[in-house]
Write an enzyme that holds these catalytic residues in place. Structure first.
Site, mmCIF file in Angstrom:
data_model
loop_
_atom_site.group_PDB
_atom_site.id
_atom_site.type_symbol
_atom_site.label_atom_id
_atom_site.label_comp_id
_atom_site.label_asym_id
_atom_site.label_seq_id
_atom_site.Cartn_x
_atom_site.Cartn_y
_atom_site.Cartn_z
ATOM 1 N N ARG A 93 1.583 -11.924 -12.886
ATOM 2 C CA ARG A 93 2.151 -10.336 -13.887
ATOM 3 C C ARG A 93 2.888 -10.095 -12.309
ATOM 4 O O ARG A 93 3.419 -8.929 -12.264
ATOM 5 C CB ARG A 93 0.776 -9.693 -13.691
ATOM 6 N N ARG A 153 -10.094 3.527 -8.943
ATOM 7 C CA ARG A 153 -9.402 2.739 -8.197
ATOM 8 C C ARG A 153 -10.288 2.637 -7.205
ATOM 9 O O ARG A 153 -9.349 2.822 -6.007
ATOM 10 C CB ARG A 153 -8.134 2.005 -8.296
ATOM 11 N N CYS A 192 -7.131 1.021 -19.869
ATOM 12 C CA CYS A 192 -6.005 1.752 -19.011
ATOM 13 C C CYS A 192 -5.562 0.476 -17.879
ATOM 14 O O CYS A 192 -5.319 0.523 -16.460
ATOM 15 C CB CYS A 192 -7.931 1.910 -17.747
ATOM 16 N N GLU A 210 -10.793 -8.224 -18.660
ATOM 17 C CA GLU A 210 -9.657 -8.074 -18.274
ATOM 18 C C GLU A 210 -9.256 -9.646 -18.507
ATOM 19 O O GLU A 210 -8.528 -10.483 -17.927
ATOM 20 C CB GLU A 210 -9.811 -7.887 -16.899
ATOM 21 N N ARG A 260 -14.207 2.505 -11.234
ATOM 22 C CA ARG A 260 -14.294 1.122 -10.982
ATOM 23 C C ARG A 260 -14.924 0.356 -9.390
ATOM 24 O O ARG A 260 -14.295 1.029 -8.458
ATOM 25 C CB ARG A 260 -13.090 0.472 -11.720
ATOM 26 N N ASN A 279 -3.074 -5.009 -17.819
ATOM 27 C CA ASN A 279 -2.374 -5.833 -16.495
ATOM 28 C C ASN A 279 -3.148 -6.980 -16.787
ATOM 29 O O ASN A 279 -2.633 -7.948 -16.512
ATOM 30 C CB ASN A 279 -2.330 -4.858 -15.371
ATOM 31 N N ASP A 280 -4.554 -6.965 -16.225
ATOM 32 C CA ASP A 280 -4.618 -8.722 -16.283
ATOM 33 C C ASP A 280 -5.201 -9.524 -17.311
ATOM 34 O O ASP A 280 -4.604 -10.887 -17.188
ATOM 35 C CB ASP A 280 -6.166 -8.826 -15.578
ATOM 36 N N HIS A 317 0.871 -0.929 0.328
ATOM 37 C CA HIS A 317 -0.253 -0.433 -0.114
ATOM 38 C C HIS A 317 0.743 1.194 -0.172
ATOM 39 O O HIS A 317 0.923 2.153 -0.529
ATOM 40 C CB HIS A 317 -0.955 0.447 1.264
HETATM 41 C C1 PEP Z 1 -5.725 -3.695 -15.253
HETATM 42 O O1 PEP Z 1 -5.851 -5.046 -15.149
HETATM 43 O O2 PEP Z 1 -5.337 -3.755 -16.487
HETATM 44 C C2 PEP Z 1 -6.338 -2.578 -14.552
HETATM 45 C C3 PEP Z 1 -6.280 -1.140 -15.028
HETATM 46 O O3 PEP Z 1 -6.439 -3.162 -13.196
HETATM 47 P P1 PEP Z 1 -5.646 -3.349 -12.087
HETATM 48 O O4 PEP Z 1 -4.204 -3.231 -12.378
HETATM 49 O O5 PEP Z 1 -5.633 -2.883 -10.821
HETATM 50 O O6 PEP Z 1 -5.803 -4.792 -11.600
HETATM 51 MG MG MG Z 2 -6.919 -5.372 -13.500
#
Ligand code: PEP
Ligand code: MG
Length: 755
Positions: free
Chosen positions: A643, A474, A680, A609, A510, A632-633, A367
């Site tokens: 990841r 977020r 994003c 995702e 979100r 990312n996911d 965090h």
């Molecule tokens: C993602 O998964 O790309 C995303 C933006 O969500 P987070 O990074 O918060 O999992």
């Molecule tokens: Mg994500």
């Protein structure tokens, strides 16, 4: 103590006098060894200093041949001295020459000495050298003598750490203490900072090491222990938030250890040899730290950490210092160094003076890292014993882009980094100049650049970057940095503040994305084999709808009279979207019935995702108001590569045919359905990623705030049509190598685009 002249207390008093004498460093050391030898009735007393090259150099001796001083150099693991240094533990032998580690150095003439007592010279758990006494006769040194020698070593540690001995060293063979250290940890937050060390939990500076009156010191120790226990009792009962908001179980552990007889006994013993109460606590703490650095068992290490903290608290009680570090005396370029830290503690520092952060613990998803990124402070984590390697005020460089940390850097490194900082500042100024320019490519394509956010400290980035809005808010970050579950009222207040700050600019909230690696300390966590594939995000929200519903209600109320955009994380099937959407409708009806002001319009979308959605795009696009791709996911699931695991996360290139084909398909289908689509994930924050996304048809990107400038500068120079002509055929034809990166790079080079 057997045979000792006056015992350790007299020795310490004499040492204090020697320390104050205006003599050269070598003379002082020579006097010290004579005193120790005489006091302990030893024929030999020698001091070895650990050098930067990892070897141990004989710096002074009484009893061995004088010519060996500064000539005898032992390898790190050579002989008994090497063993004391590497294990950071005393060695006490009556027949040293029969020990397997014994190594004989003829130049020292030590062959006639049989008994050996060596203790490490420690400071904050780091070995700085070794102090040895030897006798001809086969004798066993008593426990008291061992204790006394360790106490004496503390005085030497102060002398070495002060840098006084550096003048005696040959270049390249300086004492390891106070020397340049270059270490590499995990990059937590990008950027470069040069500054001076501020210890988050300042080591208590002990000004008085040697006791005048030992019985009085023992009484002070008893009184301080009683105060410490009473303080801990009070904190466990009231969970004192002013105390950094530690968790109850941590405080419980401290309380338990404050009754640990072994710990208390060791401190009393050190005090009995002639140290002040605080110096006794420090000596035991230093031993604890040395053990901690060598402990591989995580449970043991945690316990040793607790003892280390407890010793700090005890020293503060003894020195009458407040528990909270004095943040008001922050230097102008403060680099905070901490073992670990909560997000709230970082926010307590004066933002104008805080330049960087170094942590012993803490991964990128911790965090405090999230907050460091939001504040735009370079941060590096997982630097073992960082707090023990530096002294307050030391010069230090944090390179958050590579994870490098330079402690007490040499001039050339400092100058090189100084140049890089200037270059970055010049670039930032160029980006700032683009702030109010709309993001339109050379061939007239308008691309909305939004920012990713999650905390109120992110909001100033909207104006600073000139972003078109917040493409991903977020909401879980508020939950992750809090000590307790944020109430609906607190959520409502945050969402209102965000919408107010954004004014007319759109904000896409979100709903809670918790579970997986996003754990809330105050909520029960379930052990899962594969948390990323587990009970997280919308799955949790739909199964236990209480939390999700109250959040949705807070969002709807916050947006009363204005537009609300909300989306759900980790949707894997259209039915999940339907269920989540109907939950919003139920809340809307509820609020309407209770006469609350409703949003002017509610746009409901989803994150994309999970790869299963790639094969439900038509059904999905009929239902949603918009889509936001979470690369990312999506990437980790497409390539089956965690990841957060660096061994596999960089194994696959997101700028590759399979990924870009999938992303292009999403953009094409969204256009066909007339639904807006944005991306994003991190991919959009890299200029080369943004280039690829613009070419395959993305017209809305949500970025880390620091990426807006570089990405905009690139897009302003891009001719999308040319990019399509060069890159799209690579996606359509069978490809030899799946990576498209080099194609993008050569296109950028040909077009003069800065990646
Ligand atoms: C993602 O998964 O790309 C995303 C933006 O969500 P987070 O990074 O918060 O999992
Ligand atoms: Mg994500």
């Amino acid at each position: 103590m057997r045979g000792a002249l006056g015992g350790p207390r007299v020795l310490l008093r004499r040492l204090r006098e020697v320390m104050a004498e205006p003599v050269s460093a070598q003379d002082r050391l020579d006097k010290v060894v004579v005193l120790i030898a005489a006091n302990m009735v030893a024929e030999v007393c020698s001091v070895y200093v650990l050098r930067v090259d990892g070897t141990l150099e004989l710096y002074a001796t009484e009893g061995l041949k004088r010519e060996a001083v500064h000539e005898t150099v032992l390898k790190a693991d050579e002989g008994l001295v090497g063993l004391v240094a590497s294990e950071a533990n005393p060695i006490n032998l009556s027949d040293a020459q029969n020990h397997p580690a014994f190594s004989f150095r003829p130049e020292t003439g030590e062959e006639i000495y049989h008994s050996f007592l060596g203790v490490p010279v420690l400071r904050a758990g780091n070995t700085l050298g070794v102090l040895v006494v030897q006798n001809r006769a086969r004798r066993t040194y008593t426990e008291e003598e061992e204790e006394a020698l360790q106490t004496t070593a503390m005085v030497l540690a102060e002398m070495i750490a002060s840098g006084e001995l550096s003048s005696l060293a040959r270049p390249g063979a300086e004492p390891v203490a106070r020397h340049t250290i270059h270490v590499t940890g995990t990059s937590l937050s990008d950027g470069i900072a040069l500054g001076h060390v501020v210890l988050h939990e300042p080591r208590v500076v002990i000004t008085n090491v040697i006791a005048d009156d030992v019985p009085r010191e023992l009484k002070r120790l008893d009184a301080a222990i009683a105060t410490l226990r009473a303080d801990l009792d009070r904190m466990v009962e009231h969970r004192d938030v002013a105390d950094g908001g530690e968790h109850r179980d941590v405080l419980e552990a401290y309380r338990m250890f404050s009754y640990d007889q072994g710990w208390l006994h060791r401190i009393s013993e050190a005090v009995s040899t002639g140290l002040t109460a605080e110096a006794g606590a420090e000596r035991v703490q230093s031993d604890t730290r040395a053990r901690m650095l060598r402990a591989s068992d995580p449970y043991l290490r945690d316990r040793l950490h607790d003892l280390d903290d407890l010793a700090n608290r005890l020293m503060r009680v003894l020195m009458g210092q407040d528990h909270a570090p004095g943040k008001e005396q922050l230097p102008d370029n403060a680099i905070v160094v901490a073992r670990s830290m909560g997000p709230a503690a970082l926010l307590d520092y004066d933002r104008k003076k805080l330049r960087g952060l170094i942590l012993e613990e803490g991964g990128p998803t911790s965090h405090v890292s999230i907050v460091a990124r939001a504040l735009g402070i370079p941060a590096v984590g997982e630097i073992t014993n960082a707090t023990g390697l530096v002294e307050p005020g030391d010069a230090v460089i944090v390179d958050g882009s590579t994870g490098h940390v330079h402690m007490r850097p040499p001039q050339d490194i400092e100058a090189a980094y100084g140049e890089r900082v200037k270059l970055r500042a010049r670039r930032q100024a160029q980006y700032r100049a683009l702030r109010d320019q709309p993001c339109i490519t050379k061939d007239g394509q308008k691309i909305a650049l939004m920012i990713n956010a999650g905390l109120t400290i992110d909001l100033p980035h909207l104006d600073e970057t000139g972003a078109a809005g917040i493409g991903l808010f977020r909401t879980e970050l508020q939950f992750m940095v809090a000590d307790t579950l944020p109430r609906t009222g607190e959520q409502l207040a945050l969402y209102r503040t965000v919408l107010d700050a954004a004014d007319k600019r759109p904000v896409t909230f979100r709903t809670l994305d918790i579970g997986g690696d996003k754990v809330l300390p105050y909520m029960r966590n379930f052990e899962e084999e594969n948390p990323a594939l587990g009970w997280r995000a919308i799955r949790l929200g739909l199964d236990r709808p209480g939390l999700l519903r109250s959040q949705v209600r807070a969002l709807l109320r916050a947006a009363g009279g204005r537009e609300l955009r909300l989306m759900f994380p980790m949707i894997a099937m259209v039915e999940e979207f339907d269920k989540a959407k109907s939950l919003v409708e139920v809340e809307l009806t509820h609020l309407r019935r209770h006469g609350h002001a409703l949003p002017e319009r509610v746009h409901i979308g989803t994150m994309l995702e999970v790869p299963s959605l790639l094969f439900q795009l038509d059904e999905l696009l009929e239902r949603v108001d918009f889509l936001s791709v979470g690369s990312n996911d999506l990437m980790q699931f497409l390539y089956a590569a965690d990841r957060g695991n660096v061994r596999v996360s960089q194994r696959f290139d997101p700028l590759s045919a399979p990924v870009l084909r999938a992303l292009k398909d999403i953009a094409d289908k969204a256009r066909k359905h007339g639904k807006p689509v944005a991306l994003c994930g991190e991919l959009a924050s890299q200029p080369i990623g943004a280039l690829a996304l613009a070419i395959i048809g993305y017209r809305s990107l949500s970025l880390s705030p620091s990426a807006v400038g570089p990405v905009k500068a690139l897009l302003l120079d891009l001719d999308c049509k040319k990019g399509e002509a060069t890159i799209l055929p690579c996606l359509e034809q069978p490809v030899g190598s799946v990576s498209i990166r080099h194609k993008l790079e050569s296109f950028a080079a040909a077009e003069g685009l800065q990646l």
